[in-house]
Design a protein around this motif. Structure first.
Motif: not given
Length: 487
Positions: A269-272, A420-421, A439-443
């Motif tokens: 993952a993108d850790l940031d 990784d898709h 890779n997102c949240f609350f969309v």
């Protein structure tokens, strides 16, 4: 008249119920207190079985006319309500911030605009709601959505007006009448909504607002034989009580309940991004049902993730939610603060370690907390805290990640962070949740289905799913012949 008006942030709010197009006072009141500083906001009419019966009677009397009102006219009025909300965003934001302690900047920029959008979306969806006719051996099938009747909508305190209108808007659009019972810890903006709806031209009795406690006014509402739908957002024990009451009348239920959602962070993952999403779970002082409170991180990156998390979380500013620079406001009520602290103290006694936080501050503020060294079967991992408290566990591989993620009685949401898709597709297919974010949240989109699995709820709302719940869906089958010629 003035004895029933309280002024909150310069805004006049009527403290009485709204029943049948009129303000109705109760004999007794309850005190509404701001979580920001403990100040009294008003003495609110305290509903009983009397007000419950009156509101259902008003809704029942108004139902035939509203149900027969054209779709176009219902949509017009819902848009007019949205116009009224938009004109009063500043008033609504200020009142709700004082009432429930959530950030004023969030109310101004996101929450109250979303309230208006709730009405506009369901007004527009109503106008395009249809199912294509289909053929059965030459017979035509036509699907329609008939209004069901009076609806009782019971809403929570963490996002009072937004979550209320998420229910009110589709129920009204569907042609139903509504009895709204807001949470007693944050009732004020529901009263303002009644004013806005009346000014928009909503007929008397179509929307009723009844305030009070669940055992005193909520129970007679949900057990009333003339109520045709019940929608509730809140705790599992209260939902079980409502379901038992509704069972006697076979009243259909929609229940959006608790969550103990996971946030899975894989080594690729993108850790940031993962840290940003994790820290975001402290939003609204953690008082969000969808919050991913169980952070699960792949072992090989857990130390680095934790270091970055602590660095970012330490920059959060906790304080008065009316200040533009505040990131975390107070918890809603002394009982809620005590509940949160009890969870944390028991976890610490059981061997958990507080990486950050772990105790209350002055007033109703609780430090943003991250606990590690927690067992999978521990209370802090299994039960909803509903406060700014996260746990962090590690996993060795994909199977363990999914096993830990699914190992609670809840299934409201899940968040997955990976580069990784193919892994994302594998893991999301195995997660038990009503909503999964990758890779997102609350969309959130109102046309998407929303609800929980397991003890996180019953049913789905949003888009056509809302109309499926708030209506009696009918199929009409017509033969191709047998018609008389009337010349």
């Amino acid at each position: 008249m003035t004895e029933h008006i309280t002024t909150v942030a310069g805004v006049a709010v009527d403290t009485r119920h709204w029943i049948g197009g009129e303000r109705v006072a109760s004999v007794e009141t309850f005190t509404d207190v701001s979580p920001i500083d403990g100040s009294t906001l008003g003495e609110i009419s305290r509903g009983t079985a009397t007000e419950a019966a009156a509101s259902v009677a008003a809704a029942r009397a108004a139902f035939p006319t509203w149900a027969a009102t054209s779709r176009a006219e219902r949509a017009r009025i819902l848009h007019a309500i949205a116009d009224g909300v938009e004109k009063r965003i500043e008033d609504l934001a200020n009142v709700e911030t004082l009432d429930n302690g959530a950030l004023l900047r969030s109310h101004r920029r996101g929450v109250m605009p979303r309230v208006a959008h709730n009405f506009r979306f369901f007004a527009d969806w109503l106008l395009k709601l249809e199912h294509e006719d289909f053929d059965t051996r030459g017979h035509t099938n036509h699907v329609s959505w008939d209004p069901a009747g009076p609806c009782v909508l019971i809403t929570p305190w963490n996002a009072p007006l937004m979550l209320a209108t998420w229910k009110v808007a589709p129920a009204l659009a569907a042609g139903n009448t509504v009895i709204l019972k807001p949470a007693e810890w944050s009732p004020l903006t529901a009263s303002l909504l009644a004013d806005i709806a009346a000014e928009a031209g909503l007929p008397a009795g179509v929307l009723n607002v009844v305030q009070g406690y669940g055992d005193e006014v909520g129970n007679p509402l949900v057990s009333h034989p003339d109520v045709r739908r019940i929608s509730f957002t809140g705790s599992v024990p209260t939902a079980q009580h409502i379901a038992r009451a509704a069972a006697a009348n076979l009243t259909p239920l929609s229940l959006e309940l608790g969550g103990k959602s996971p946030l899975l962070v894989f080594a690729d993952a993108d850790l940031d991004l993962a840290v940003d999403l994790a820290v975001e779970q402290y939003d609204n002082a953690g008082q969000v049902c969808l919050a991913a409170t169980r952070i699960l991180v792949e072992e090989t990156v857990s130390d680095e993730f934790t270091r970055r998390f602590v660095e970012k979380a330490s920059r959060l500013r906790q304080g008065d939610p009316r200040d533009e620079g505040t990131d975390l406001g107070p918890t809603i009520h002394p009982r809620q603060l005590e509940k949160i602290d009890g969870f944390v103290r028991r976890a610490l006694d059981d061997g958990a370690r507080a990486v950050i936080g772990g105790k209350p501050k002055d007033g109703l503020y609780y430090e943003p907390t991250l606990l590690t060294d927690v067992a999978q079967d521990s209370e802090i991992v299994q039960e909803e805290v509903f406060g700014p408290v996260l746990t962090l566990q590690t996993f060795g591989d994909e199977d363990e990640a999914v096993r830990r993620a699914n190992d609670t009685r809840f299934g409201l949401a899940a968040t997955l962070v990976t580069g990784d898709h193919e892994r994302a597709e594998r893991v999301t297919a195995r997660l038990v949740a009503g909503t999964v974010w990758v890779n997102c949240f609350f969309v959130r989109d109102l046309q998407a289905p929303f609800g929980g699995s397991r003890h996180s709820g019953v049913g789905r709302e949003g888009g056509t799913w809302s109309f499926d719940f708030y209506c009696d869906v009918k199929n009409t089958v017509t033969a191709p012949n047998g018609w008389q010629d009337h010349g």
